[in-house]
Design a protein around this motif. Structure first.
Motif, short mmCIF file in Angstrom:
data_model
loop_
_atom_site.label_atom_id
_atom_site.label_comp_id
_atom_site.label_asym_id
_atom_site.label_seq_id
_atom_site.Cartn_x
_atom_site.Cartn_y
_atom_site.Cartn_z
N UNK A 1 0.83 -1.21 0.00
CA UNK A 1 0.00 0.00 0.00
C UNK A 1 0.86 1.26 0.00
N UNK A 2 1.96 1.25 0.72
CA UNK A 2 2.86 2.41 0.76
C UNK A 2 3.43 2.67 -0.63
N UNK A 3 3.83 1.62 -1.33
CA UNK A 3 4.34 1.80 -2.70
C UNK A 3 3.26 2.40 -3.60
N UNK A 4 2.02 1.93 -3.43
CA UNK A 4 0.91 2.47 -4.22
C UNK A 4 0.70 3.95 -3.93
N UNK A 5 0.78 4.31 -2.65
CA UNK A 5 0.55 5.70 -2.26
C UNK A 5 1.64 6.62 -2.82
N UNK A 6 2.88 6.19 -2.72
CA UNK A 6 3.98 6.99 -3.27
C UNK A 6 3.82 7.18 -4.77
N UNK A 7 3.39 6.11 -5.44
CA UNK A 7 3.16 6.20 -6.87
C UNK A 7 2.01 7.16 -7.18
N UNK A 8 0.96 7.12 -6.36
CA UNK A 8 -0.19 7.99 -6.57
C UNK A 8 0.17 9.47 -6.49
N UNK A 9 1.09 9.81 -5.60
CA UNK A 9 1.44 11.22 -5.42
C UNK A 9 2.72 11.60 -6.17
N UNK A 10 3.21 10.70 -6.99
CA UNK A 10 4.35 11.03 -7.85
C UNK A 10 5.69 11.09 -7.15
N UNK A 11 5.89 10.28 -6.12
CA UNK A 11 7.17 10.21 -5.43
C UNK A 11 7.82 8.85 -5.70
N UNK B 1 7.00 17.44 0.44
CA UNK B 1 6.45 17.15 1.78
C UNK B 1 4.92 17.16 1.74
N UNK B 2 4.36 18.10 1.00
CA UNK B 2 2.91 18.13 0.92
C UNK B 2 2.38 16.90 0.19
N UNK B 3 3.14 16.37 -0.76
CA UNK B 3 2.75 15.13 -1.43
C UNK B 3 2.74 13.97 -0.43
N UNK B 4 3.70 13.97 0.48
CA UNK B 4 3.72 12.95 1.53
C UNK B 4 2.49 13.09 2.42
N UNK C 1 1.25 22.48 -9.39
CA UNK C 1 1.50 21.04 -9.51
C UNK C 1 0.71 20.26 -8.46
N UNK C 2 0.66 20.78 -7.22
CA UNK C 2 -0.07 20.09 -6.16
C UNK C 2 -1.58 20.12 -6.42
N UNK C 3 -2.09 21.25 -6.93
CA UNK C 3 -3.50 21.32 -7.27
C UNK C 3 -3.86 20.32 -8.36
N UNK C 4 -3.00 20.22 -9.37
CA UNK C 4 -3.23 19.23 -10.43
C UNK C 4 -3.20 17.81 -9.87
N UNK C 5 -2.34 17.59 -8.88
CA UNK C 5 -2.28 16.28 -8.23
C UNK C 5 -3.59 15.96 -7.53
N UNK C 6 -4.14 16.94 -6.80
CA UNK C 6 -5.44 16.73 -6.15
C UNK C 6 -6.50 16.33 -7.17
N UNK C 7 -6.52 17.02 -8.31
CA UNK C 7 -7.52 16.74 -9.35
C UNK C 7 -7.32 15.34 -9.92
N UNK C 8 -6.06 14.97 -10.20
CA UNK C 8 -5.77 13.64 -10.76
C UNK C 8 -6.22 12.54 -9.79
N UNK C 9 -5.93 12.72 -8.51
CA UNK C 9 -6.31 11.72 -7.51
C UNK C 9 -7.83 11.60 -7.43
N UNK C 10 -8.51 12.73 -7.47
CA UNK C 10 -9.98 12.70 -7.43
C UNK C 10 -10.56 11.97 -8.63
N UNK C 11 -10.02 12.23 -9.82
CA UNK C 11 -10.51 11.56 -11.02
C UNK C 11 -10.26 10.06 -10.97
#
Length: 287
Positions: free
Chosen positions: A134-144, A161-164, A193-203
């Motif tokens: 799950x941790x690997x999935x989460x890091x991949x989701x937020x682009x780390x 840090x905000x991605x974490x 970039x962080x706002x776009x990340x929020x949108x990507x995760x929501x979609x």
């Protein structure tokens, strides 16, 4: 943003009043929220915008159970969560999470990223065995990168840090995330970039957001609907594009005039319009 979800609300606040006690004998409590009502649908982002002291953070804290309303109700997926006991609130953390404003203080500096992300997973018996995956999935989701798992927060930039922090909020696959000024401590390019990340995760996941901000341009970028708060009241609430480009309420119009634009000529015109509006308001107040 696209059209809002028309299904039943995931979260609904009705006539929420929040008061804080004042120091001094028999002093009346200070009322922060004056009967606030809003709703959030599954997969929707509702932007909550207003100046400092408007009460926008307080409604988020009431939803999270960090302050108790003096009146009104808050329901989540049909359940009244207004005054849950601590044990019941802890169970709800699977479904409602938060991303705080400052990525420099919201992460424990003594813990590695792997420890930070595994913490919410290890308290769930059914997730302990799959925590590493799950941790690997989460890091991949937020682009780390996967190598981030062994690093400490101090080794990352503010945006990373905000991605974490976002990954931690997503760990238990919540249905709603309260985002309390999550990009205000970041520079403009990192904000985007962080706002776009929020949108990507929501979609990708269908998570809903209550997105709290003082910046009208930020909520315009991410929100389906926007609620505008002023002195503990919602003074305007509607379609995000309409509220952030052609607002009806004078306070929202002032916020729009205050928002910076890239065109220096238009920025100067806005400044003049805002000064004119403020002067007119001041004159009305003296009459």
């Amino acid at each position: 943003m696209s059209e809002t979800d028309t299904s039943a609300p995931l979260l609904e606040a009705k006539n929420v009043v929040v008061e804080f006690p004042m120091k001094g004998f028999r002093k009346a409590p200070f009322r922060v929220l004056h009967g606030v009502s809003l709703d959030i649908h599954p997969g929707e982002t509702v932007g909550l915008v207003g100046e400092s002291g408007s009460g926008k953070t307080t409604i988020g804290r009431a939803i999270l159970g960090l302050v108790e309303p003096a009146a009104g109700t808050i329901t989540f997926d049909g359940q009244d969560i207004t005054r849950l006991h601590r044990k019941e609130r802890r169970k709800l953390s699977d479904s409602i999470q938060v991303v705080f404003q400052d990525p420099y203080t919201s992460l424990n500096p003594t813990m590695t990223v792997g420890d930070i992300l595994s913490e919410p997973l290890l308290v769930k018996a059914d997730l302990k065995g799959s925590a590493r995956t799950r941790i690997r999935e989460l890091l991949d989701q937020v682009g780390l990168p996967s190598g981030a798992v062994d690093k400490f927060p101090r080794e990352f930039s503010g945006g990373q840090r905000q991605r974490v922090a976002i990954a931690r909020a997503l760990a238990l696959s919540p249905r709603l995330v309260v985002c309390d000024e999550p990009v205000s401590a970041l520079d403009l390019s990192t904000q985007a970039r962080v706002l776009d990340l929020f949108i990507e995760i929501q979609e990708r996941t269908g998570v809903a957001y209550l997105f709290v901000s003082h910046d009208l341009s930020v909520v315009r970028h991410i929100s389906h609907r926007v609620a505008v708060m002023y002195k503990g009241n919602i003074v305007e609430y509607g379609d995000g594009d309409q509220v952030t480009s052609e607002p009806v309420h004078p306070y929202t119009q002032k916020l729009l005039m205050s928002a910076p634009v890239a065109n220096p000529v238009r920025q100067r015109e806005r400044r003049i319009e805002r000064h004119t509006m403020l002067a007119a308001s001041s004159k009305e107040g003296h009459n």
